[in-house]
Scaffold this motif. Structure first.
Motif, PDB file in Angstrom:
ATOM      1  N   LYS A   1      28.617  51.763  47.211  1.00 10.69           N
ATOM      2  CA  LYS A   1      29.488  50.698  47.700  1.00 10.69           C
ATOM      3  C   LYS A   1      30.839  51.277  48.100  1.00 10.69           C
ATOM      4  O   LYS A   1      31.107  52.473  47.898  1.00 10.69           O
ATOM      5  CB  LYS A   1      29.652  49.618  46.634  1.00 10.69           C
ATOM      6  N   HIS A   2      31.730  50.438  48.615  1.00  8.37           N
ATOM      7  CA  HIS A   2      33.031  50.906  49.079  1.00  8.37           C
ATOM      8  C   HIS A   2      34.128  49.933  48.649  1.00  8.37           C
ATOM      9  O   HIS A   2      33.896  48.740  48.453  1.00  8.37           O
ATOM     10  CB  HIS A   2      33.044  51.046  50.606  1.00  8.37           C
ATOM     11  N   ASP A   3      35.333  50.495  48.488  1.00  6.22           N
ATOM     12  CA  ASP A   3      36.545  49.704  48.258  1.00  6.22           C
ATOM     13  C   ASP A   3      36.384  48.727  47.092  1.00  6.22           C
ATOM     14  O   ASP A   3      36.014  49.128  46.009  1.00  6.22           O
ATOM     15  CB  ASP A   3      36.934  48.968  49.549  1.00  6.22           C
ATOM     16  N   ARG A   4      36.653  47.450  47.348  1.00  4.77           N
ATOM     17  CA  ARG A   4      36.659  46.461  46.271  1.00  4.77           C
ATOM     18  C   ARG A   4      35.292  46.323  45.614  1.00  4.77           C
ATOM     19  O   ARG A   4      35.197  46.191  44.393  1.00  4.77           O
ATOM     20  CB  ARG A   4      37.112  45.106  46.829  1.00  4.77           C
ATOM     21  N   GLU A   5      34.221  46.356  46.412  1.00  2.27           N
ATOM     22  CA  GLU A   5      32.881  46.225  45.845  1.00  2.27           C
ATOM     23  C   GLU A   5      32.565  47.393  44.912  1.00  2.27           C
ATOM     24  O   GLU A   5      31.918  47.217  43.877  1.00  2.27           O
ATOM     25  CB  GLU A   5      31.836  46.146  46.958  1.00  2.27           C
TER      26      GLU A   5
ATOM     27  N   ASP B   1      34.819  49.108  43.175  1.00  2.93           N
ATOM     28  CA  ASP B   1      35.620  48.894  41.961  1.00  2.93           C
ATOM     29  C   ASP B   1      34.974  47.853  41.054  1.00  2.93           C
ATOM     30  O   ASP B   1      34.962  48.002  39.826  1.00  2.93           O
ATOM     31  CB  ASP B   1      37.033  48.456  42.329  1.00  2.93           C
ATOM     32  N   GLU B   2      34.458  46.794  41.659  1.00  5.04           N
ATOM     33  CA  GLU B   2      33.801  45.751  40.867  1.00  5.04           C
ATOM     34  C   GLU B   2      32.536  46.291  40.202  1.00  5.04           C
ATOM     35  O   GLU B   2      32.247  45.961  39.037  1.00  5.04           O
ATOM     36  CB  GLU B   2      33.462  44.555  41.768  1.00  5.04           C
TER      37      GLU B   2
ATOM     38  N   TRP C   1      32.023  49.413  39.367  1.00 10.78           N
ATOM     39  CA  TRP C   1      32.463  50.315  38.292  1.00 10.78           C
ATOM     40  C   TRP C   1      32.830  49.521  37.043  1.00 10.78           C
ATOM     41  O   TRP C   1      32.440  49.886  35.930  1.00 10.78           O
ATOM     42  CB  TRP C   1      33.654  51.149  38.757  1.00 10.78           C
ATOM     43  N   GLU C   2      33.571  48.448  37.206  1.00 13.69           N
ATOM     44  CA  GLU C   2      33.972  47.636  36.066  1.00 13.69           C
ATOM     45  C   GLU C   2      32.745  47.074  35.350  1.00 13.69           C
ATOM     46  O   GLU C   2      32.674  47.080  34.115  1.00 13.69           O
ATOM     47  CB  GLU C   2      34.883  46.492  36.532  1.00 13.69           C
TER      48      GLU C   2
END
Length: 310
Positions: free
Chosen positions: A255-259, A261-262, A264-265
Motif C-alpha cells: 500500500k502507499h501513504d495513508r493506507e 500507515d493504517e 501498519w497500525e
C-alpha cells in the motif's frame, strides 16, 4: 550476554482486565524486548512504537550502525524519527575500528543493566541476531515481509539511497587498496563501489555503466543479506525453540501513504503494543488488551516510577 528465558505466546484478555491486573503487579525487572527482522522490513519503526507507548529505551544491535558516518548507506534512524525514545550505540565507534560481537555484548550488557536500573524497558533492535544469545526474560517481536515483496522494496530503497547521496557519501571514505574486511568498510555498498571511484579517466557513458553495475551488485547483496537474516530467525525459532511473535507487514508494503500507515497500525503497531503490555504486566489468560488499557498500564507505571523517585 542476553540469556533469554522463554515467554509464553500471546494470550487474550477480556475487556477491563488489564487495569486490574496491572494495579496488582509492580514493575517486573529483568525483562527485555527484542525486535527482529530482515533488512528493510521496518525494525526501527517497530521499535519506536512500544518505545513511545511505554517507558523504554532502544539499544541498537545493527553491526554497521554502531559506527560513525555513512548514515545513508547504513540506514541509521534520524533524530526526527526518534520521538522521545533514547537510542544507545548509534554511531559511537570509529569507522576504522573492528567492533566485534564480543565488544557489543559487553557494551550492550552495561546499557541494558542501566536501563533496567532506571525501571525502563530495554528494546534491542537490529539485524545482527548473532549478537543475541540467551539471559533476561525476553519478548521477541519479528516483523516479517514476504520475500518477493521485500526484494522489490529493497531494490527501490537502494535507488532512493543513491538519489539521497549514497555514492557521494561513500566516496568520502574511499582510498585505493582499502581493507574492506574491517570497520565500517564492511557495510554493503562500500566494497561494491570500489571500482567506480577510480574511473575518472572514462567517458560519462562508461562511468555510468560501472555505477549501474555497482548498484545492481548492492541490490543483490542486500537481498542475500535479507535471506540470511530470515534463515537466522527461522533457526532461532525452530532449533532453539524461541517463542517469537511474527508480525506480517507484507500488506503494508503493498500500500502507499495513508493506507500504508493504517495497515501498519492495524497489523504491526497495535498487536505489538498489546504483546508488550502482556509481557510486562503478566496479564491473565482470557483477556483482550485495548489501547485504553495499555495507556492505563503506562500511566500506572509512570506513577510507580514517580512514587519511587526514579
Amino acid at each position: 550476554m542476553l540469556m533469554c528465558k522463554q515467554t509464553q505466546p500471546l494470550l487474550s484478555m477480556p475487556p477491563g482486565g488489564l487495569t486490574m491486573a496491572v494495579s496488582s503487579h509492580r514493575w517486573l525487572k529483568e525483562k527485555v524486548a527484542v525486535v527482529m527482522g530482515a533488512t528493510g522490513t521496518g525494525k526501527s519503526r517497530l521499535s519506536i512504537d512500544p518505545a513511545t507507548r511505554f517507558p523504554a529505551e532502544i539499544v541498537n544491535s545493527h553491526k554497521m550502525q554502531v559506527y560513525e558516518g555513512l548514515d545513508i548507506i547504513t540506514n541509521k534512524i534520524t533524530e526526527e524519527e526518534q520521538p522521545g525514545a533514547p537510542h544507545h550505540h548509534l554511531g559511537i565507534a570509529h569507522p576504522n575500528v573492528d567492533f566485534t560481537a564480543s565488544d557489543f555484548r559487553d557494551m550492550a550488557s552495561l546499557s541494558i543493566e542501566s536501563i533496567l536500573g532506571g525501571r525502563r524497558l530495554p528494546i534491542i533492535v537490529g539485524g545482527s541476531n548473532s549478537y543475541i544469545d540467551a539471559r533476561y526474560e525476553c519478548c521477541f517481536l519479528w516483523v516479517d515481509v514476504s520475500r518477493p515483496v521485500l526484494h522489490s522494496f529493497v531494490s527501490k530503497r537502494v535507488d532512493k539511497m543513491v538519489g539521497n547521496g549514497m555514492v557521494e557519501e561513500v566516496e568520502q571514505l574511499f582510498y585505493p587498496n582499502a581493507d574492506y574486511t574491517r570497520g565500517i568498510r564492511r557495510a554493503i555498498g562500500v566494497p561494491e563501489l570500489d571500482l567506480y571511484f577510480p574511473t575518472g579517466f572514462l567517458d560519462e557513458e562508461a562511468r555510468a555503466k560501472v555505477l549501474q553495475e555497482a548498484v545492481h551488485e548492492i541490490k543483490a547483496n542486500t537481498c542475500k543479506l535479507a535471506c540470511r537474516q530470515l534463515e537466522g530467525i527461522h533457526r532461532l525459532k525452530n532449533l532453539r525453540k524461541w517463542k517469537i511473535h511474527r508480525l506480517d507487514a507484507t500488506e503494508v508494503f503493498l500500500k502507499h501513504d495513508r493506507e500504508a500507515d493504517e495497515a501498519w497500525e492495524k497489523l504491526v503497531a497495535r498487536p505489538s503494543t498489546m504483546m508488550v503490555a502482556q509481557f510486562l504486566y503478566s496479564v491473565g489468560a482470557t483477556r483482550v488488551a485495548t489501547e485504553e488499557m495499555v495507556r492505563n498500564a503506562a500511566l500506572l507505571l509512570l506513577c510507580d516510577l514517580v512514587g519511587d523517585d526514579v
